[in-house]
Design a protein around this motif. Sequence first.
Motif, PDB file in Angstrom:
ATOM      1  N   ALA A 135       0.825  -1.207   0.000  1.00  0.00           N
ATOM      2  CA  ALA A 135       0.000   0.000   0.000  1.00  0.00           C
ATOM      3  C   ALA A 135       0.864   1.265   0.000  1.00  0.00           C
ATOM      4  O   ALA A 135       0.471   2.294  -0.557  1.00  0.00           O
ATOM      5  CB  ALA A 135      -0.944   0.000   1.204  1.00  0.00           C
ATOM      6  N   SER A 139       0.478   1.998  -6.429  1.00  0.00           N
ATOM      7  CA  SER A 139      -0.532   3.034  -6.655  1.00  0.00           C
ATOM      8  C   SER A 139      -1.681   2.875  -5.663  1.00  0.00           C
ATOM      9  O   SER A 139      -1.816   1.839  -4.990  1.00  0.00           O
ATOM     10  CB  SER A 139      -1.085   2.919  -8.078  1.00  0.00           C
ATOM     11  OG  SER A 139      -1.820   1.708  -8.219  1.00  0.00           O
ATOM     12  N   GLN A 140      -2.520   3.907  -5.562  1.00  0.00           N
ATOM     13  CA  GLN A 140      -3.662   3.824  -4.656  1.00  0.00           C
ATOM     14  C   GLN A 140      -4.559   2.636  -5.018  1.00  0.00           C
ATOM     15  O   GLN A 140      -5.069   1.934  -4.135  1.00  0.00           O
ATOM     16  CB  GLN A 140      -4.483   5.110  -4.689  1.00  0.00           C
ATOM     17  CG  GLN A 140      -5.620   5.125  -3.668  1.00  0.00           C
ATOM     18  CD  GLN A 140      -6.444   6.404  -3.740  1.00  0.00           C
ATOM     19  OE1 GLN A 140      -6.830   6.856  -4.815  1.00  0.00           O
ATOM     20  NE2 GLN A 140      -6.715   6.997  -2.574  1.00  0.00           N
ATOM     21  N   GLU A 141      -4.740   2.402  -6.319  1.00  0.00           N
ATOM     22  CA  GLU A 141      -5.584   1.295  -6.749  1.00  0.00           C
ATOM     23  C   GLU A 141      -5.056  -0.048  -6.236  1.00  0.00           C
ATOM     24  O   GLU A 141      -5.794  -0.834  -5.635  1.00  0.00           O
ATOM     25  CB  GLU A 141      -5.674   1.260  -8.284  1.00  0.00           C
ATOM     26  CG  GLU A 141      -6.417   2.420  -8.905  1.00  0.00           C
ATOM     27  CD  GLU A 141      -5.541   3.639  -9.156  1.00  0.00           C
ATOM     28  OE1 GLU A 141      -6.014   4.594  -9.802  1.00  0.00           O
ATOM     29  OE2 GLU A 141      -4.366   3.633  -8.700  1.00  0.00           O
ATOM     30  N   GLY A 143      -2.897  -0.471  -3.873  1.00  0.00           N
ATOM     31  CA  GLY A 143      -2.855  -0.469  -2.414  1.00  0.00           C
ATOM     32  C   GLY A 143      -4.175  -0.921  -1.820  1.00  0.00           C
ATOM     33  O   GLY A 143      -4.202  -1.690  -0.849  1.00  0.00           O
ATOM     34  N   VAL A 144      -5.281  -0.443  -2.387  1.00  0.00           N
ATOM     35  CA  VAL A 144      -6.609  -0.878  -1.928  1.00  0.00           C
ATOM     36  C   VAL A 144      -6.793  -2.365  -2.187  1.00  0.00           C
ATOM     37  O   VAL A 144      -7.290  -3.114  -1.332  1.00  0.00           O
ATOM     38  CB  VAL A 144      -7.710  -0.060  -2.631  1.00  0.00           C
ATOM     39  CG1 VAL A 144      -9.087  -0.681  -2.395  1.00  0.00           C
ATOM     40  CG2 VAL A 144      -7.698   1.381  -2.129  1.00  0.00           C
ATOM     41  N   ARG A 175      -0.668   7.171   2.150  1.00  0.00           N
ATOM     42  CA  ARG A 175      -1.400   6.361   1.174  1.00  0.00           C
ATOM     43  C   ARG A 175      -1.805   5.019   1.781  1.00  0.00           C
ATOM     44  O   ARG A 175      -2.923   4.540   1.566  1.00  0.00           O
ATOM     45  CB  ARG A 175      -0.543   6.156  -0.075  1.00  0.00           C
ATOM     46  CG  ARG A 175      -1.260   5.430  -1.196  1.00  0.00           C
ATOM     47  CD  ARG A 175      -0.539   5.587  -2.533  1.00  0.00           C
ATOM     48  NE  ARG A 175       0.847   5.164  -2.474  1.00  0.00           N
ATOM     49  CZ  ARG A 175       1.890   5.987  -2.610  1.00  0.00           C
ATOM     50  NH1 ARG A 175       1.687   7.281  -2.781  1.00  0.00           N
ATOM     51  NH2 ARG A 175       3.122   5.525  -2.551  1.00  0.00           N
ATOM     52  N   TRP A 178      -4.697   5.531   4.201  1.00  0.00           N
ATOM     53  CA  TRP A 178      -5.967   5.722   3.487  1.00  0.00           C
ATOM     54  C   TRP A 178      -6.520   4.379   3.013  1.00  0.00           C
ATOM     55  O   TRP A 178      -7.710   4.100   3.158  1.00  0.00           O
ATOM     56  CB  TRP A 178      -5.778   6.663   2.296  1.00  0.00           C
ATOM     57  CG  TRP A 178      -7.087   7.137   1.722  1.00  0.00           C
ATOM     58  CD1 TRP A 178      -7.751   8.282   2.038  1.00  0.00           C
ATOM     59  CD2 TRP A 178      -7.899   6.438   0.768  1.00  0.00           C
ATOM     60  NE1 TRP A 178      -8.931   8.355   1.329  1.00  0.00           N
ATOM     61  CE2 TRP A 178      -9.054   7.230   0.549  1.00  0.00           C
ATOM     62  CE3 TRP A 178      -7.785   5.231   0.086  1.00  0.00           C
ATOM     63  CZ2 TRP A 178     -10.066   6.862  -0.337  1.00  0.00           C
ATOM     64  CZ3 TRP A 178      -8.796   4.841  -0.786  1.00  0.00           C
ATOM     65  CH2 TRP A 178      -9.912   5.649  -0.996  1.00  0.00           C
ATOM     66  N   ALA A 179      -5.657   3.555   2.443  1.00  0.00           N
ATOM     67  CA  ALA A 179      -6.101   2.240   1.956  1.00  0.00           C
ATOM     68  C   ALA A 179      -6.637   1.391   3.096  1.00  0.00           C
ATOM     69  O   ALA A 179      -7.636   0.675   2.938  1.00  0.00           O
ATOM     70  CB  ALA A 179      -4.943   1.529   1.250  1.00  0.00           C
ATOM     71  N   LEU A 197     -13.425   1.420  -5.299  1.00  0.00           N
ATOM     72  CA  LEU A 197     -12.626   2.644  -5.238  1.00  0.00           C
ATOM     73  C   LEU A 197     -13.114   3.655  -6.279  1.00  0.00           C
ATOM     74  O   LEU A 197     -13.261   4.850  -5.979  1.00  0.00           O
ATOM     75  CB  LEU A 197     -11.154   2.316  -5.470  1.00  0.00           C
ATOM     76  CG  LEU A 197     -10.202   3.515  -5.544  1.00  0.00           C
ATOM     77  CD1 LEU A 197     -10.225   4.324  -4.259  1.00  0.00           C
ATOM     78  CD2 LEU A 197      -8.773   3.041  -5.859  1.00  0.00           C
ATOM     79  N   ARG A 201     -14.596   7.506  -5.890  1.00  0.00           N
ATOM     80  CA  ARG A 201     -14.046   8.669  -6.592  1.00  0.00           C
ATOM     81  C   ARG A 201     -15.108   9.387  -7.423  1.00  0.00           C
ATOM     82  O   ARG A 201     -15.083  10.614  -7.550  1.00  0.00           O
ATOM     83  CB  ARG A 201     -12.911   8.215  -7.506  1.00  0.00           C
ATOM     84  CG  ARG A 201     -11.649   7.773  -6.783  1.00  0.00           C
ATOM     85  CD  ARG A 201     -10.689   7.147  -7.772  1.00  0.00           C
ATOM     86  NE  ARG A 201      -9.361   6.907  -7.199  1.00  0.00           N
ATOM     87  CZ  ARG A 201      -8.390   6.267  -7.834  1.00  0.00           C
ATOM     88  NH1 ARG A 201      -8.608   5.792  -9.059  1.00  0.00           N
ATOM     89  NH2 ARG A 201      -7.214   6.084  -7.259  1.00  0.00           N
TER      90      ARG A 201
END
Length: 301
Positions: A135, A139-141, A143-144, A175, A178-179, A197, A201
């Motif tokens: 994470a 990337s955020q994607e 990481g989630v 980051r 957040w995940a 996700l 957004r």
Amino acid sequence: MSELRRTQELVTDHGWTHYDLRKARQSDELVRVRRGSYIGSTVADARQRHLDLIRATLPEIRDGSVVSHASAAAVHGIPVANDAWTRVWATRPGGGNGRIGPVLHLRRCRLDDAEITVIDGIPVTSLERTAVDLARGRSQEWGVIACDAAAAAGADLGLVSAIVASMRKWPGAKRAAWALAFVDPLAQSPLESISRLQMHRLGFPVPITQFPVFRDGVLVATCDFGWEGHRLVGECDGKFKYADLLRPGERPEDAVMREKHREERIRGAGFWISRWSWHDAWHPDRLRSILTAGFASAPHH
């Protein structure tokens, strides 16, 4: 898993010549994992090929280092992007400089004993530490996806939170936090995670995951997402072919009819169905169009 064979073993213990090795490679009797290491010819997915590479590289990282990051994801079964497995990732506890070579990416940083485990003989970061490292570094994607997958695999989310807190000044810590706050242990696939996700957004209402659909008090289906008040369900299984859904003894047409009847039961319970694919989920405009049309078409009570 095919047995890993090394050049020295084949030559010294089994009497192979370098001509024999070359001939075995040309005939696909042996597949080269990395220089000096081979496995028997086999059909393997990307994760299995990386696990083979990890085992072939272990002698280089036996000095207190452990498999980590994307390579630890392969060991734990956490999905990662296709480009994450070009090298073996390892972490050595303590300070100093790491190094990046053709096969091995070595990091040096703090690593507590409680964050290390052994799986199938491979020293590896724990499920919780692995989720945090992914994470932080991806990337955020992704990481989630990593946090959802770790939670679904039984990770202790309290421990994940403690690890994130201990890294609050590390790169990517925000980051990762957040995940973790966004995690959903009910997610059953990377496609569900990235879809959720993107919905966030795009500003859509928060869905219920693994949404049960009832008709006259009887469960008729469980959908990936559902919005009870809007009478809409979402199914992000478009990437699968009907042939992938076959039960023992079934023909493709049987699976088609089974899915058709399932949809009829969902619609009979008063819900509209929206479907999308992996490609749709990674392109927000496409997913926005699909869901907007779904909310508009759903029967409003």
